[in-house]
Write a protein that holds these residues in place. Structure first.
Motif, PDB file in Angstrom:
ATOM      1  N   ARG A 251       0.833  -1.200   0.000  1.00  0.00           N
ATOM      2  CA  ARG A 251       0.000   0.000   0.000  1.00  0.00           C
ATOM      3  C   ARG A 251       0.872   1.256   0.000  1.00  0.00           C
ATOM      4  O   ARG A 251       0.629   2.200  -0.753  1.00  0.00           O
ATOM      5  CB  ARG A 251      -0.920  -0.006   1.224  1.00  0.00           C
ATOM      6  N   LYS A 252       1.915   1.265   0.809  1.00  0.00           N
ATOM      7  CA  LYS A 252       2.812   2.418   0.859  1.00  0.00           C
ATOM      8  C   LYS A 252       3.583   2.567  -0.446  1.00  0.00           C
ATOM      9  O   LYS A 252       3.762   3.682  -0.956  1.00  0.00           O
ATOM     10  CB  LYS A 252       3.791   2.269   2.024  1.00  0.00           C
TER      11      LYS A 252
ATOM     12  N   ARG B 158       1.282   4.043  -3.489  1.00  0.00           N
ATOM     13  CA  ARG B 158       0.415   5.205  -3.274  1.00  0.00           C
ATOM     14  C   ARG B 158       0.629   6.322  -4.290  1.00  0.00           C
ATOM     15  O   ARG B 158      -0.287   7.102  -4.569  1.00  0.00           O
ATOM     16  CB  ARG B 158       0.619   5.765  -1.861  1.00  0.00           C
ATOM     17  N   GLU B 159       1.824   6.436  -4.835  1.00  0.00           N
ATOM     18  CA  GLU B 159       2.116   7.561  -5.718  1.00  0.00           C
ATOM     19  C   GLU B 159       1.714   7.323  -7.174  1.00  0.00           C
ATOM     20  O   GLU B 159       1.808   8.238  -7.995  1.00  0.00           O
ATOM     21  CB  GLU B 159       3.613   7.906  -5.645  1.00  0.00           C
ATOM     22  N   ILE B 160       1.299   6.124  -7.513  1.00  0.00           N
ATOM     23  CA  ILE B 160       0.902   5.830  -8.892  1.00  0.00           C
ATOM     24  C   ILE B 160      -0.562   6.248  -9.082  1.00  0.00           C
ATOM     25  O   ILE B 160      -1.435   5.799  -8.337  1.00  0.00           O
ATOM     26  CB  ILE B 160       1.077   4.341  -9.225  1.00  0.00           C
ATOM     27  N   PRO B 161      -0.856   7.094 -10.066  1.00  0.00           N
ATOM     28  CA  PRO B 161      -2.227   7.610 -10.230  1.00  0.00           C
ATOM     29  C   PRO B 161      -3.149   6.627 -10.967  1.00  0.00           C
ATOM     30  O   PRO B 161      -3.610   6.871 -12.076  1.00  0.00           O
ATOM     31  CB  PRO B 161      -2.012   8.882 -11.044  1.00  0.00           C
TER      32      PRO B 161
ATOM     33  N   HIS C 160      -6.420   4.810  -1.285  1.00  0.00           N
ATOM     34  CA  HIS C 160      -5.448   5.285  -2.273  1.00  0.00           C
ATOM     35  C   HIS C 160      -5.781   6.724  -2.688  1.00  0.00           C
ATOM     36  O   HIS C 160      -6.946   7.052  -2.936  1.00  0.00           O
ATOM     37  CB  HIS C 160      -5.453   4.375  -3.496  1.00  0.00           C
ATOM     38  N   PRO C 161      -4.773   7.602  -2.758  1.00  0.00           N
ATOM     39  CA  PRO C 161      -5.043   9.009  -3.083  1.00  0.00           C
ATOM     40  C   PRO C 161      -5.757   9.222  -4.415  1.00  0.00           C
ATOM     41  O   PRO C 161      -6.535  10.177  -4.556  1.00  0.00           O
ATOM     42  CB  PRO C 161      -3.641   9.636  -3.113  1.00  0.00           C
ATOM     43  N   ALA C 162      -5.524   8.360  -5.399  1.00  0.00           N
ATOM     44  CA  ALA C 162      -6.153   8.537  -6.709  1.00  0.00           C
ATOM     45  C   ALA C 162      -7.611   8.088  -6.728  1.00  0.00           C
ATOM     46  O   ALA C 162      -8.334   8.376  -7.688  1.00  0.00           O
ATOM     47  CB  ALA C 162      -5.364   7.767  -7.771  1.00  0.00           C
TER      48      ALA C 162
ATOM     49  N   THR D 119      -3.963   4.059 -16.733  1.00  0.00           N
ATOM     50  CA  THR D 119      -3.144   3.519 -15.647  1.00  0.00           C
ATOM     51  C   THR D 119      -3.990   2.507 -14.895  1.00  0.00           C
ATOM     52  O   THR D 119      -4.950   2.881 -14.204  1.00  0.00           O
ATOM     53  CB  THR D 119      -2.648   4.627 -14.692  1.00  0.00           C
TER      54      THR D 119
END
Length: 203
Positions: free
Chosen positions: A52-53, A56-59, A82-84, A165
């Motif tokens: 998970r960490k 996280r940066e992949i949109p 997830h942020p996206a 993506t």
């Protein structure tokens, strides 16, 4: 006169589920423990937390997950916050090659009760291979011709998706035939659908 800009290539990241109770038992004993639709082990949950960490940066726009419980648990653990905020789709085409107890699924209605955050109402009640007579172990083994057809069908399905993506949460043997690589539990691998898989060992 300006030239048309070609569409961006689709990024597809295959993510194998975390360690299951079946994986742990089979690695220790070499035997099938009879864990139907095996769940994640404690170690598997820890692997999911680490993934998970890392992811996280992949949109991601879309997450496609197998309906086997270990994959659903992995998907929930990695992508629930997830942020996206990608869309999540449960898809049966890339379920595992059905040859062991852990590859036998559970009814869609059962999954709907246990995993209310996943939409599974588009799945047939019995979505795993269950044709003909069961083998001596008590479960059905999927014919290789049908499995190969699923792998090819899933490759075509991914090619047709509009998202750019995509995360695919799935299984070891299926991913081997899709990518040519054996993936460790919770390992993530970018794939290029234009390339034919070249089978290789771990690493």
């Amino acid at each position: 006169m300006s030239r048309p800009v070609p569409p961006a290539a689709t990024r597809i990241v295959c993510i194998r589920h975390g360690e299951s109770t079946f994986n742990a038992h089979h690695e220790a004993t070499g035997r099938d423990p009879g864990h139907i639709d095996a769940r994640l082990s404690e170690r598997g949950h820890a692997q999911v937390a680490a993934a998970r960490k890392a992811l996280r940066e992949i949109p991601f726009e879309l997450v496609v997950t197998s309906p086997l419980t270990r994959a659903l648990q992995t998907t929930a653990g990695i992508f629930s916050d997830h942020p996206a905020q990608p869309a999540v789709l449960v898809e049966v085409l890339h379920r595992e090659c059905q040859e062991s107890s852990c590859d036998i699924g559970r009814a869609a209605s059962v999954l709907a009760r246990e995993f209310p955050s996943f939409r599974v109402d588009h799945l047939p009640e019995t979505w795993w291979y269950a044709e003909g007579e069961a083998g001596p172990e008590g479960w059905h083994v999927e014919p290789r011709t049908l499995f190969d057809r699923r792998v090819a069908g899933f490759r075509d399905w991914l090619r047709a998706r509009p998202e750019r993506t995509i995360a695919v949460v799935g299984h070891c043997t299926f991913f081997y035939h899709l990518t040519g690589r054996w993936l460790a539990n919770c390992e993530a691998l970018d794939i290029d659908l234009a390339e034919e898989p070249r089978p290789r060992a771990y690493g």
